[in-house]
Design a protein around this motif. Structure first.
Motif, PDB file in Angstrom:
ATOM      1  N   LEU A 164       0.866  -1.236   0.110  1.00 35.55           N
ATOM      2  CA  LEU A 164      -0.013   0.080   0.081  1.00 35.55           C
ATOM      3  C   LEU A 164       0.853   1.398  -0.062  1.00 35.55           C
ATOM      4  O   LEU A 164       0.416   2.284  -0.689  1.00 35.55           O
ATOM      5  CB  LEU A 164      -0.939   0.072   1.149  1.00 35.55           C
ATOM      6  CG  LEU A 164      -1.831   1.283   1.400  1.00 35.55           C
ATOM      7  CD1 LEU A 164      -2.755   1.174   0.230  1.00 35.55           C
ATOM      8  CD2 LEU A 164      -2.626   1.103   2.684  1.00 35.55           C
ATOM      9  N   ALA A 165       1.880   1.164   0.859  1.00 33.21           N
ATOM     10  CA  ALA A 165       2.795   2.405   0.801  1.00 33.21           C
ATOM     11  C   ALA A 165       3.256   2.480  -0.615  1.00 33.21           C
ATOM     12  O   ALA A 165       3.677   3.803  -1.022  1.00 33.21           O
ATOM     13  CB  ALA A 165       4.003   2.178   1.913  1.00 33.21           C
ATOM     14  N   LEU A 203       1.984   1.775  -3.307  1.00 34.95           N
ATOM     15  CA  LEU A 203       1.056   2.537  -4.312  1.00 34.95           C
ATOM     16  C   LEU A 203       0.619   3.836  -3.863  1.00 34.95           C
ATOM     17  O   LEU A 203       0.650   4.635  -4.959  1.00 34.95           O
ATOM     18  CB  LEU A 203      -0.291   1.726  -3.834  1.00 34.95           C
ATOM     19  CG  LEU A 203      -0.531   0.215  -4.690  1.00 34.95           C
ATOM     20  CD1 LEU A 203      -1.761  -0.191  -4.075  1.00 34.95           C
ATOM     21  CD2 LEU A 203      -0.292   0.240  -6.101  1.00 34.95           C
ATOM     22  N   ILE A 204       0.908   4.570  -2.680  1.00 36.20           N
ATOM     23  CA  ILE A 204       0.517   5.856  -2.514  1.00 36.20           C
ATOM     24  C   ILE A 204       1.839   6.492  -2.960  1.00 36.20           C
ATOM     25  O   ILE A 204       1.666   7.694  -3.629  1.00 36.20           O
ATOM     26  CB  ILE A 204       0.542   5.728  -0.791  1.00 36.20           C
ATOM     27  CG1 ILE A 204      -0.660   5.358  -0.509  1.00 36.20           C
ATOM     28  CG2 ILE A 204       0.876   7.263  -0.565  1.00 36.20           C
ATOM     29  CD1 ILE A 204      -0.834   5.343   1.042  1.00 36.20           C
ATOM     30  N   ALA A 205       2.970   5.895  -2.884  1.00 37.84           N
ATOM     31  CA  ALA A 205       4.380   6.613  -3.537  1.00 37.84           C
ATOM     32  C   ALA A 205       4.149   6.661  -5.035  1.00 37.84           C
ATOM     33  O   ALA A 205       4.396   7.827  -5.547  1.00 37.84           O
ATOM     34  CB  ALA A 205       5.657   5.940  -2.966  1.00 37.84           C
ATOM     35  N   ALA A 230       1.329   6.863  -6.770  1.00 38.42           N
ATOM     36  CA  ALA A 230       0.397   7.980  -6.901  1.00 38.42           C
ATOM     37  C   ALA A 230       1.067   9.479  -6.957  1.00 38.42           C
ATOM     38  O   ALA A 230       0.660  10.371  -7.465  1.00 38.42           O
ATOM     39  CB  ALA A 230      -0.940   7.805  -5.941  1.00 38.42           C
ATOM     40  N   VAL A 231       1.673   9.436  -5.930  1.00 39.19           N
ATOM     41  CA  VAL A 231       2.408  10.612  -5.672  1.00 39.19           C
ATOM     42  C   VAL A 231       3.321  11.234  -6.750  1.00 39.19           C
ATOM     43  O   VAL A 231       3.518  12.372  -7.016  1.00 39.19           O
ATOM     44  CB  VAL A 231       2.959  10.934  -4.156  1.00 39.19           C
ATOM     45  CG1 VAL A 231       3.863  12.130  -3.938  1.00 39.19           C
ATOM     46  CG2 VAL A 231       2.039  10.740  -3.049  1.00 39.19           C
ATOM     47  N   VAL A 272       0.496   4.694 -10.618  1.00 37.73           N
ATOM     48  CA  VAL A 272      -0.310   3.819  -9.785  1.00 37.73           C
ATOM     49  C   VAL A 272      -0.106   2.391 -10.337  1.00 37.73           C
ATOM     50  O   VAL A 272       0.348   1.286  -9.618  1.00 37.73           O
ATOM     51  CB  VAL A 272      -1.940   4.094  -9.674  1.00 37.73           C
ATOM     52  CG1 VAL A 272      -2.488   2.951  -8.601  1.00 37.73           C
ATOM     53  CG2 VAL A 272      -1.772   5.477  -8.862  1.00 37.73           C
TER      54      VAL A 272
END
Length: 346
Positions: free
Chosen positions: A23-24, A26-28, A30-31, A72
Motif C-alpha cells: 500500500l505504501a 501504491l501511495i508513493a 500515486a504521488v 499507480v
C-alpha cells in the motif's frame, strides 16, 4: 505455544506487513505520478506552444491526467514483488493491473479525441456560415467517446474471462432495438440536419406552417421553436417541419393579403363605384402598404351578395400584422363615415 504476531498472519498468501508495504508503494506511485504529471505539463506545454502545429499541444494535454494513473499502475507492478500471493490472489492482482492499464489508455484516447475534434472540426465549423456543423461537432465527439469507452469495456470484460463474442452479438441485437426505439428521435435529428443545411428559414424569420405561425426563436437538431403571434413559445419536432410545407414570410419582398368583401344586392352602381374607389384610396393611405400593387375588383355575383375582391401588398414584412390591422380599422371607419354597409356571410 506463543501467540502469533498479527503482522505475521497471512491473508491470501501474504502477511499484513507485506500488504502495508504494498500500500505504501501504491501511495508513493500515486504521488510520483502526480508530480510527474505536473512537471510534464508545465515543461512540455512551454515547448509545444512554440511550435506551429497544435497536435503536440493536444497530446500533452491528453497525457497530463492519465500519467497519474499510470504511476499507480507502475507502482502496483513494482509492489507486487513484495507480496507472496496465492494463485487465486495472483490472478486477481493481474486482472486489476490490466483494468487500470486499460482505463488509462481509454482516458488518453478520449481526451485525445476530444482535443482533435474540438481543435480541428470545431475551428472548421466556426469558419462556415452554416449552423449544421456547429451542432454536429459535439455529437461527433460524443459518439467517438462512446465508441472508445465501449471498446474499453469489451476489452476489460475479456480480461476478466467473459465471452466477448456473445457480448458483441448481444450488443448488435441491443443496438437494433435501441435504433427502433429511437426512430422518432433519429427522424427529428435528420430533419434538423435538413433544415440547417438547406436553410428554408433562419432564426428571426417569420414563418407559417399548418396551424402555426410566428417568429423563429431557435433551430435545434431535434426541434424548432417559434414564438407565435400571441407571444407563446411553440416547439415543433423537426421531422414535422421537414415534412410540412413551410412559408417563409420574411423571405418575401412583400406580404400579400387577399380577402373578399360582400355587399348587399341593393347596392347600386354609384355606391359600388364609391366602394371600389374608397377601398383603394384607404388601403394606399396606410403606412407600410406597397401602393403600386393594390388591386380592387368587383369580383362576382354570389348567392346572397355581390363580392368585391381586395388584394394589397405590405412592404414592411416584419410589421405585416400591424399594417393589416391598420388597414382593417381604416376600411371599417371609412365605410361607417360614408354610410356604406356590408352583407352578412351566409
Amino acid at each position: 505455544m506463543q501467540v502469533e504476531s498479527l503482522s505475521e498472519i497471512t491473508y491470501f498468501g501474504s502477511s499484513l506487513s507485506q500488504y502495508i508495504t504494498f500500500l505504501a508503494i501504491l501511495i508513493a506511485g500515486a504521488v510520483v505520478g502526480r508530480a510527474l504529471s505536473f512537471v510534464y505539463e508545465r515543461r512540455l506545454r512551454k515547448k509545444t506552444a512554440a511550435t506551429r502545429t497544435e497536435v503536440d499541444d493536444i497530446v500533452v494535454r491528453s497525457l497530463g491526467g492519465p500519467i497519474s494513473l499510470l504511476g499507480v499502475v507502475v507502482a502496483a507492478a513494482l509492489g507486487r514483488q513484495v507480496l507472496t500471493p496465492t494463485p487465486a490472489a495472483e490472478e486477481i492482482l493481474v486482472v486489476v493491473a490490466e483494468i487500470l492499464l486499460i482505463v488509462s489508455l481509454v482516458w488518453v484516447a478520449v481526451r485525445l479525441t476530444d482535443g482533435l475534434i474540438e481543435t480541428y472540426l470545431g475551428r472548421y465549423a466556426d469558419r462556415t456560415e452554416s449552423k449544421l456543423d456547429d451542432a454536429l461537432v459535439p455529437i461527433v465527439s460524443r459518439m467517438a467517446n462512446v465508441a472508445i469507452v465501449a471498446i474499453g469495456v469489451i476489452v476489460v470484460l475479456d480480461s476478466v474471462g467473459y465471452d466477448v463474442t456473445a457480448i458483441v452479438a448481444s450488443l448488435g441485437i441491443g443496438g437494433i432495438a435501441v435504433a427502433l426505439a429511437a426512430r422518432k428521435t433519429l427522424s427529428d435529428v435528420f430533419g434538423g440536419a435538413h433544415i440547417l443545411s438547406t436553410k428554408p428559414f433562419l432564426v428571426d424569420d417569420v414563418i407559417e406552417m399548418d396551424d402555426y405561425a410566428g417568429t423563429v426563436e431557435e433551430i435545434g437538431l431535434r426541434s424548432t421553436t417559434i414564438r407565435d403571434f400571441d407571444g407563446r413559445l411553440v416547439t415543433i419536432p423537426n421531422s414535422n417541419v421537414a415534412e410540412t410545407e413551410v412559408r417563409n414570410v420574411s423571405s418575401e419582398p412583400t406580404h400579400r393579403t387577399v380577402y373578399e368583401l360582400q355587399l348587399p344586392y341593393r347596392t347600386d352602381t354609384a355606391r359600388m363605384d364609391r366602394v371600389l374607389e374608397l377601398l383603394e384610396t384607404t388601403v394606399n393611405g396606410i403606412d407600410g402598404v406597397a401602393t403600386e400593387e393594390t388591386r380592387v375588383h368587383f369580383w362576382e355575383y354570389g348567392e346572397s351578395a355581390m363580392k368585391v375582391r381586395l388584394e394589397y401588398h405590405i412592404a414592411d414584412v416584419d410589421r405585416w400584422q400591424a399594417v393589416k390591422d391598420a388597414v382593417n380599422r381604416a376600411i371599417h371607419r371609412e365605410f361607417e363615415a360614408a354610410g356604406l354597409e356590408m352583407a352578412l356571410s351566409t
